[in-house]
Design an enzyme around this catalytic site. Structure first.
Site, PDB file in Angstrom:
ATOM      1  N   SER A   1      -2.904 -45.032 -15.381  1.00  0.00           N
ATOM      2  CA  SER A   1      -2.131 -45.100 -14.139  1.00  0.00           C
ATOM      3  C   SER A   1      -2.683 -46.204 -13.242  1.00  0.00           C
ATOM      4  O   SER A   1      -3.826 -46.136 -12.776  1.00  0.00           O
ATOM      5  CB  SER A   1      -2.196 -43.769 -13.397  1.00  0.00           C
ATOM      6  OG  SER A   1      -1.779 -43.968 -12.058  1.00  0.00           O
TER       7      SER A   1
ATOM      8  N   HIS B   1       1.244 -46.603 -16.925  1.00  0.00           N
ATOM      9  CA  HIS B   1       1.824 -45.546 -16.087  1.00  0.00           C
ATOM     10  C   HIS B   1       1.952 -46.054 -14.649  1.00  0.00           C
ATOM     11  O   HIS B   1       0.968 -46.483 -14.038  1.00  0.00           O
ATOM     12  CB  HIS B   1       0.928 -44.310 -16.148  1.00  0.00           C
ATOM     13  CG  HIS B   1       1.495 -43.105 -15.481  1.00  0.00           C
ATOM     14  ND1 HIS B   1       2.410 -42.260 -16.084  1.00  0.00           N
ATOM     15  CD2 HIS B   1       1.284 -42.589 -14.240  1.00  0.00           C
ATOM     16  CE1 HIS B   1       2.729 -41.283 -15.259  1.00  0.00           C
ATOM     17  NE2 HIS B   1       2.065 -41.453 -14.125  1.00  0.00           N
TER      18      HIS B   1
ATOM     19  N   HIS C   1       6.830 -43.145 -13.338  1.00  0.00           N
ATOM     20  CA  HIS C   1       6.803 -41.762 -12.844  1.00  0.00           C
ATOM     21  C   HIS C   1       7.316 -41.763 -11.401  1.00  0.00           C
ATOM     22  O   HIS C   1       6.610 -42.189 -10.487  1.00  0.00           O
ATOM     23  CB  HIS C   1       5.359 -41.254 -12.946  1.00  0.00           C
ATOM     24  CG  HIS C   1       5.152 -39.869 -12.416  1.00  0.00           C
ATOM     25  ND1 HIS C   1       3.889 -39.341 -12.219  1.00  0.00           N
ATOM     26  CD2 HIS C   1       6.018 -38.890 -12.037  1.00  0.00           C
ATOM     27  CE1 HIS C   1       3.999 -38.112 -11.753  1.00  0.00           C
ATOM     28  NE2 HIS C   1       5.276 -37.818 -11.622  1.00  0.00           N
TER      29      HIS C   1
ATOM     30  N   MET D   1       8.054 -40.134  -8.072  1.00  0.00           N
ATOM     31  CA  MET D   1       7.806 -38.998  -7.182  1.00  0.00           C
ATOM     32  C   MET D   1       8.608 -39.250  -5.917  1.00  0.00           C
ATOM     33  O   MET D   1       8.063 -39.570  -4.853  1.00  0.00           O
ATOM     34  CB  MET D   1       6.292 -38.884  -6.906  1.00  0.00           C
ATOM     35  CG  MET D   1       5.532 -38.290  -8.081  1.00  0.00           C
ATOM     36  SD  MET D   1       3.775 -38.646  -8.041  1.00  0.00           S
ATOM     37  CE  MET D   1       3.768 -40.256  -8.786  1.00  0.00           C
TER      38      MET D   1
ATOM     39  N   ASP E   1       3.243 -45.183 -10.861  1.00  0.00           N
ATOM     40  CA  ASP E   1       3.556 -44.075  -9.960  1.00  0.00           C
ATOM     41  C   ASP E   1       4.291 -44.566  -8.714  1.00  0.00           C
ATOM     42  O   ASP E   1       3.711 -45.260  -7.882  1.00  0.00           O
ATOM     43  CB  ASP E   1       2.259 -43.388  -9.517  1.00  0.00           C
ATOM     44  CG  ASP E   1       1.611 -42.613 -10.647  1.00  0.00           C
ATOM     45  OD1 ASP E   1       2.253 -41.701 -11.190  1.00  0.00           O
ATOM     46  OD2 ASP E   1       0.454 -42.941 -10.999  1.00  0.00           O
TER      47      ASP E   1
ATOM     48  N   MET F   1       2.425 -31.982 -14.647  1.00  0.00           N
ATOM     49  CA  MET F   1       1.429 -32.375 -13.636  1.00  0.00           C
ATOM     50  C   MET F   1       0.262 -31.400 -13.744  1.00  0.00           C
ATOM     51  O   MET F   1       0.473 -30.178 -13.744  1.00  0.00           O
ATOM     52  CB  MET F   1       2.018 -32.292 -12.220  1.00  0.00           C
ATOM     53  CG  MET F   1       2.980 -33.400 -11.828  1.00  0.00           C
ATOM     54  SD  MET F   1       2.391 -35.098 -12.005  1.00  0.00           S
ATOM     55  CE  MET F   1       0.837 -35.089 -11.114  1.00  0.00           C
TER      56      MET F   1
ATOM     57  N   MET G   1       6.016 -43.517  -5.240  1.00  0.00           N
ATOM     58  CA  MET G   1       6.005 -42.410  -4.272  1.00  0.00           C
ATOM     59  C   MET G   1       6.753 -42.820  -3.009  1.00  0.00           C
ATOM     60  O   MET G   1       6.603 -43.945  -2.543  1.00  0.00           O
ATOM     61  CB  MET G   1       4.557 -42.074  -3.889  1.00  0.00           C
ATOM     62  CG  MET G   1       3.679 -41.726  -5.058  1.00  0.00           C
ATOM     63  SD  MET G   1       2.015 -41.378  -4.493  1.00  0.00           S
ATOM     64  CE  MET G   1       1.198 -41.060  -6.059  1.00  0.00           C
TER      65      MET G   1
ATOM     66  N   ASP H   1      -0.773 -35.379 -16.590  1.00  0.00           N
ATOM     67  CA  ASP H   1      -1.048 -36.342 -15.520  1.00  0.00           C
ATOM     68  C   ASP H   1      -1.786 -35.657 -14.380  1.00  0.00           C
ATOM     69  O   ASP H   1      -1.246 -34.759 -13.727  1.00  0.00           O
ATOM     70  CB  ASP H   1       0.302 -36.910 -15.033  1.00  0.00           C
ATOM     71  CG  ASP H   1       0.142 -37.997 -13.987  1.00  0.00           C
ATOM     72  OD1 ASP H   1      -1.000 -38.407 -13.712  1.00  0.00           O
ATOM     73  OD2 ASP H   1       1.188 -38.438 -13.449  1.00  0.00           O
TER      74      ASP H   1
HETATM   75  C1  DX5 Z   1      -0.677 -38.454  -9.032  1.00  0.00           C
HETATM   76  C2  DX5 Z   1      -0.137 -39.470 -10.012  1.00  0.00           C
HETATM   77  C3  DX5 Z   1      -1.097 -39.781 -11.088  1.00  0.00           C
HETATM   78  C4  DX5 Z   1      -2.421 -40.348 -10.633  1.00  0.00           C
HETATM   79  C5  DX5 Z   1      -3.450 -39.780 -11.574  1.00  0.00           C
HETATM   80  O1  DX5 Z   1       0.312 -37.938  -8.265  1.00  0.00           O
HETATM   81  O2  DX5 Z   1       1.049 -39.013 -10.626  1.00  0.00           O
HETATM   82  O3  DX5 Z   1      -0.505 -40.589 -12.117  1.00  0.00           O
HETATM   83  O4  DX5 Z   1      -2.507 -41.739 -10.630  1.00  0.00           O
HETATM   84  O5  DX5 Z   1      -4.709 -40.131 -11.134  1.00  0.00           O
HETATM   85  P1  DX5 Z   1      -6.037 -39.442 -11.686  1.00  0.00           P
HETATM   86  O6  DX5 Z   1      -6.054 -39.692 -13.189  1.00  0.00           O
HETATM   87  O7  DX5 Z   1      -7.115 -40.150 -10.971  1.00  0.00           O
HETATM   88  O8  DX5 Z   1      -5.946 -37.979 -11.371  1.00  0.00           O
HETATM   89 ZN    ZN Z   2       1.794 -40.156 -12.455  1.00  0.00          ZN
END
Ligand code: DX5
Ligand code: ZN
Length: 216
Positions: free
Chosen positions: A7, A32, A65, A67, A34, A136, A36, A174
Site C-alpha cells: 500500500s 495497492h 481500494h 474508501m 488507497d 479489512m 479516501m 488489508d
Molecule cells: C487503511 C488502508 C490500508 C493501509 C494499510 O485504511 O486501506 O491499505 O495502507 O496500512 P498498514 O499495512 O500499515 O496497516
Molecule cells: Zn487499503
C-alpha cells in the site's frame, strides 16, 4: 496464487515514482492504492490525478481500494486513470450489485470490501460476480494500525464459503499485516496480502522481498 500488494499510503509521496519502481523490482505483483474521501473514512488521501501520474511508473496491476461514499459516481474516471482492480466497500454502496456490474462494464476486475464488523452474509448473493473480496483487518482510514485478532476466523469462514460455492475468489487482507502475522492470515485462507507500513518503513525493496519469501 499468492500476491503481495504494497500500500503506497505509507510511501514517501515526495518520491512516489521511485518507491513504486522499488517494490516493482522486488517482485510485488500489485500496487495497492488507497483512495479516501474524508466522508466514508475520516482521512483524505489522493485521487485520480495522482493515480494517472504514477501509471507510467510500472506495468504492475493497480489494485485501487476506494474508501469513498457511493463510488458508482466515479467508475469512468477510475477506469480512465488506469485502475485494473476496483474495490468498493459494501457499507458505502446503496446498490452493491449495480456497482459491481458497473465496474465490470468498464473492463476492470471487481472486488468488494468489508469492514471488520460487517458480516459475511452481505456477500451471499454477489460472491459469484466478484473476482476478489477484501477483508479489512483494521478499521479503514489510516495506515500503521494493529491487526484485529477476530479477523483470522472471518478469513477462514470466507474461504469455506467460497469453496462451498465452488468458486475461486481471491481473498485480500488489508490492515496491520506484518512479517509476524502474514503466515497466520495465509493459513486461514487469504492469498492477496496488503502491507503498507510493514513495507515502506525502512528499506521497501528489502521488506517486500522478505514478504515474498514468506509467501512462497
Ligand atoms: C487503511 C488502508 C490500508 C493501509 C494499510 O485504511 O486501506 O491499505 O495502507 O496500512 P498498514 O499495512 O500499515 O496497516
Ligand atoms: Zn487499503
Amino acid at each position: 496464487m499468492n500476491i503481495l500488494s504494497p500500500s503506497i499510503l505509507s510511501a514517501d509521496f515526495s518520491r512516489l515514482g521511485e518507491e513504486i519502481k522499488c517494490i516493482d523490482q522486488a517482485g510485488a505483483q500489485y500496487i495497492h492504492i488507497d483512495v479516501m474521501d474524508g466522508a466514508f473514512v475520516p482521512s483524505i488521501s489522493f485521487g485520480m490525478p495522482v493515480i494517472q501520474s504514477i501509471r507510467p511508473c510500472t506495468e504492475r496491476i493497480f489494485d485501487v481500494h476506494l474508501m469513498i461514499e457511493e463510488p458508482i459516481r466515479y467508475m469512468d474516471e477510475f477506469a480512465r486513470c488506469g485502475a485494473d482492480i476496483l474495490t468498493v466497500h459494501t457499507e458505502s454502496c446503496a446498490h452493491l450489485d449495480r456497482t459491481i456490474e458497473a465496474i465490470k462494464e468498464k473492463g476492470m476486475k471487481a472486488c468488494a470490501a468489508l469492514n471488520p464488523a460487517t458480516d459475511l452474509h452481505v456477500l451471499e448473493y454477489v460472491l459469484p460476480k466478484l473476482d476478489m473480496v477484501l477483508l479489512m483487518t483494521v478499521n479503514p482510514g489510516f495506515g500503521g494500525q494493529k491487526y484485529i485478532p477476530y479477523c483470522t476466523d472471518k478469513i477462514r469462514r470466507l474461504r469455506r464459503m467460497i469453496e462451498e460455492k465452488g468458486l475461486h475468489t481471491d481473498i485480500e487482507v488489508d490492515g496491520g499485516i506484518t512479517l509476524d502475522n502474514v503466515k497466520e492470515v495465509m493459513e486461514a485462507g487469504a492469498n492477496v496480502i496488503v502491507a503498507g507500513s510493514a513495507v515502506f518503513q525502512g528499506n521497501a525493496g528489502e521488506n517486500a522481498a522478505k514478504f515474498l519469501e514468506l509467501m512462497k
